[in-house]
Design a protein around this motif. Sequence first.
Motif, PDB file in Angstrom:
ATOM      1  N   ASN A 128       5.187  -0.328  -3.512  1.00 16.68           N
ATOM      2  CA  ASN A 128       5.492  -1.633  -2.954  1.00 16.68           C
ATOM      3  C   ASN A 128       6.644  -1.449  -1.985  1.00 16.68           C
ATOM      4  O   ASN A 128       7.488  -0.588  -2.170  1.00 16.68           O
ATOM      5  CB  ASN A 128       5.877  -2.628  -4.043  1.00 16.68           C
ATOM      6  CG  ASN A 128       4.695  -2.981  -4.923  1.00 16.68           C
ATOM      7  OD1 ASN A 128       3.577  -3.100  -4.448  1.00 16.68           O
ATOM      8  ND2 ASN A 128       4.943  -3.127  -6.201  1.00 16.68           N
ATOM      9  N   GLY A 129       6.659  -2.267  -0.943  1.00 19.99           N
ATOM     10  CA  GLY A 129       7.730  -2.157   0.039  1.00 19.99           C
ATOM     11  C   GLY A 129       7.476  -1.076   1.063  1.00 19.99           C
ATOM     12  O   GLY A 129       8.416  -0.521   1.617  1.00 19.99           O
ATOM     13  N   TRP A 154       9.986   1.225   5.245  1.00 14.90           N
ATOM     14  CA  TRP A 154      10.273   0.374   4.089  1.00 14.90           C
ATOM     15  C   TRP A 154      10.218  -1.076   4.552  1.00 14.90           C
ATOM     16  O   TRP A 154      10.840  -1.424   5.560  1.00 14.90           O
ATOM     17  CB  TRP A 154      11.661   0.670   3.536  1.00 14.90           C
ATOM     18  CG  TRP A 154      11.910   2.099   3.193  1.00 14.90           C
ATOM     19  CD1 TRP A 154      12.757   2.946   3.841  1.00 14.90           C
ATOM     20  CD2 TRP A 154      11.317   2.855   2.155  1.00 14.90           C
ATOM     21  NE1 TRP A 154      12.723   4.188   3.260  1.00 14.90           N
ATOM     22  CE2 TRP A 154      11.836   4.158   2.215  1.00 14.90           C
ATOM     23  CE3 TRP A 154      10.371   2.568   1.179  1.00 14.90           C
ATOM     24  CZ2 TRP A 154      11.465   5.159   1.335  1.00 14.90           C
ATOM     25  CZ3 TRP A 154      10.000   3.574   0.307  1.00 14.90           C
ATOM     26  CH2 TRP A 154      10.541   4.844   0.392  1.00 14.90           C
ATOM     27  N   TYR A 197      -0.001  -2.165   4.290  1.00 15.18           N
ATOM     28  CA  TYR A 197       1.333  -2.396   3.752  1.00 15.18           C
ATOM     29  C   TYR A 197       1.233  -3.120   2.421  1.00 15.18           C
ATOM     30  O   TYR A 197       0.240  -3.795   2.131  1.00 15.18           O
ATOM     31  CB  TYR A 197       2.213  -3.171   4.732  1.00 15.18           C
ATOM     32  CG  TYR A 197       1.699  -4.533   5.131  1.00 15.18           C
ATOM     33  CD1 TYR A 197       2.005  -5.666   4.379  1.00 15.18           C
ATOM     34  CD2 TYR A 197       0.921  -4.695   6.261  1.00 15.18           C
ATOM     35  CE1 TYR A 197       1.542  -6.921   4.750  1.00 15.18           C
ATOM     36  CE2 TYR A 197       0.450  -5.939   6.640  1.00 15.18           C
ATOM     37  CZ  TYR A 197       0.767  -7.055   5.882  1.00 15.18           C
ATOM     38  OH  TYR A 197       0.297  -8.287   6.243  1.00 15.18           O
ATOM     39  N   ARG A 198       2.272  -2.945   1.624  1.00 16.12           N
ATOM     40  CA  ARG A 198       2.431  -3.650   0.340  1.00 16.12           C
ATOM     41  C   ARG A 198       3.912  -3.949   0.170  1.00 16.12           C
ATOM     42  O   ARG A 198       4.750  -3.085   0.386  1.00 16.12           O
ATOM     43  CB  ARG A 198       2.000  -2.781  -0.847  1.00 16.12           C
ATOM     44  CG  ARG A 198       0.534  -2.635  -1.031  1.00 16.12           C
ATOM     45  CD  ARG A 198       0.234  -1.656  -2.170  1.00 16.12           C
ATOM     46  NE  ARG A 198       0.694  -2.100  -3.471  1.00 16.12           N
ATOM     47  CZ  ARG A 198      -0.037  -2.818  -4.320  1.00 16.12           C
ATOM     48  NH1 ARG A 198      -1.251  -3.181  -3.999  1.00 16.12           N
ATOM     49  NH2 ARG A 198       0.454  -3.170  -5.486  1.00 16.12           N
ATOM     50  N   TYR A 199       4.192  -5.162  -0.219  1.00 11.04           N
ATOM     51  CA  TYR A 199       5.564  -5.506  -0.578  1.00 11.04           C
ATOM     52  C   TYR A 199       5.528  -6.647  -1.574  1.00 11.04           C
ATOM     53  O   TYR A 199       4.509  -7.328  -1.724  1.00 11.04           O
ATOM     54  CB  TYR A 199       6.423  -5.854   0.646  1.00 11.04           C
ATOM     55  CG  TYR A 199       5.983  -7.065   1.422  1.00 11.04           C
ATOM     56  CD1 TYR A 199       6.426  -8.341   1.087  1.00 11.04           C
ATOM     57  CD2 TYR A 199       5.140  -6.939   2.513  1.00 11.04           C
ATOM     58  CE1 TYR A 199       6.026  -9.455   1.809  1.00 11.04           C
ATOM     59  CE2 TYR A 199       4.743  -8.042   3.239  1.00 11.04           C
ATOM     60  CZ  TYR A 199       5.189  -9.306   2.881  1.00 11.04           C
ATOM     61  OH  TYR A 199       4.778 -10.402   3.595  1.00 11.04           O
ATOM     62  N   CYS A 200       6.614  -6.820  -2.274  1.00 12.61           N
ATOM     63  CA  CYS A 200       6.713  -7.862  -3.287  1.00 12.61           C
ATOM     64  C   CYS A 200       7.480  -9.047  -2.704  1.00 12.61           C
ATOM     65  O   CYS A 200       8.581  -8.887  -2.199  1.00 12.61           O
ATOM     66  CB  CYS A 200       7.413  -7.328  -4.525  1.00 12.61           C
ATOM     67  SG  CYS A 200       7.296  -8.439  -5.926  1.00 12.61           S
ATOM     68  N   ASN A 201       6.861 -10.208  -2.776  1.00  9.74           N
ATOM     69  CA  ASN A 201       7.457 -11.445  -2.288  1.00  9.74           C
ATOM     70  C   ASN A 201       7.709 -12.323  -3.509  1.00  9.74           C
ATOM     71  O   ASN A 201       6.863 -13.108  -3.880  1.00  9.74           O
ATOM     72  CB  ASN A 201       6.511 -12.119  -1.293  1.00  9.74           C
ATOM     73  CG  ASN A 201       7.097 -13.372  -0.686  1.00  9.74           C
ATOM     74  OD1 ASN A 201       8.243 -13.716  -0.944  1.00  9.74           O
ATOM     75  ND2 ASN A 201       6.300 -14.048   0.112  1.00  9.74           N
ATOM     76  N   CYS A 244      10.009  -5.422   3.202  1.00 11.03           N
ATOM     77  CA  CYS A 244      10.050  -6.408   2.112  1.00 11.03           C
ATOM     78  C   CYS A 244       9.704  -7.804   2.622  1.00 11.03           C
ATOM     79  O   CYS A 244       9.892  -8.780   1.911  1.00 11.03           O
ATOM     80  CB  CYS A 244      11.392  -6.380   1.407  1.00 11.03           C
ATOM     81  SG  CYS A 244      12.790  -6.781   2.464  1.00 11.03           S
ATOM     82  N   SER A 245       9.175  -7.897   3.855  1.00 12.30           N
ATOM     83  CA  SER A 245       8.745  -9.184   4.406  1.00 12.30           C
ATOM     84  C   SER A 245       7.740  -8.937   5.528  1.00 12.30           C
ATOM     85  O   SER A 245       7.657  -7.835   6.071  1.00 12.30           O
ATOM     86  CB  SER A 245       9.939  -9.966   4.972  1.00 12.30           C
ATOM     87  OG  SER A 245      10.442  -9.320   6.129  1.00 12.30           O
TER      88      SER A 245
END
Length: 115
Positions: free
Chosen positions: A66-67, A2, A32-36, A4-5
């Motif tokens: 995401n994440g 997991w 990877y995918r995450y929401c900023n 987030c950055s």
Amino acid sequence: AWVCSFEQVQWAHRQLLSDKKVGKATHNSFAYRYCNGKQIIAEYDDDNENEAGRRLAELLEHCGNNGVFIMVSRSFGGVELHAARFRNIKRVARHLLESYGLVPGNEARWQKPKR
């Protein structure tokens, strides 16, 4: 993993590469995918396995995840797999996402994998 950055992406990547088998692998492709904030950050690395990282990134996008950081390691065993290697990479990655309930239609979303 997991994430987030980008710092968490780097940490997860380093942790996985610290495993002897993973570190010795011929290819360690990841995505990877995450929401900023309001922006989705999505990147990948093929690690000289042409198109492998992109296919992992497409899988994450298709699943709407995401994440998430995902890496698939592959060692050359003396036999050329050609296009079959992509099916194997995608199958393994999808299985991992399914085990965490991260594939659409799976009710176990965001739970730990079944053992």
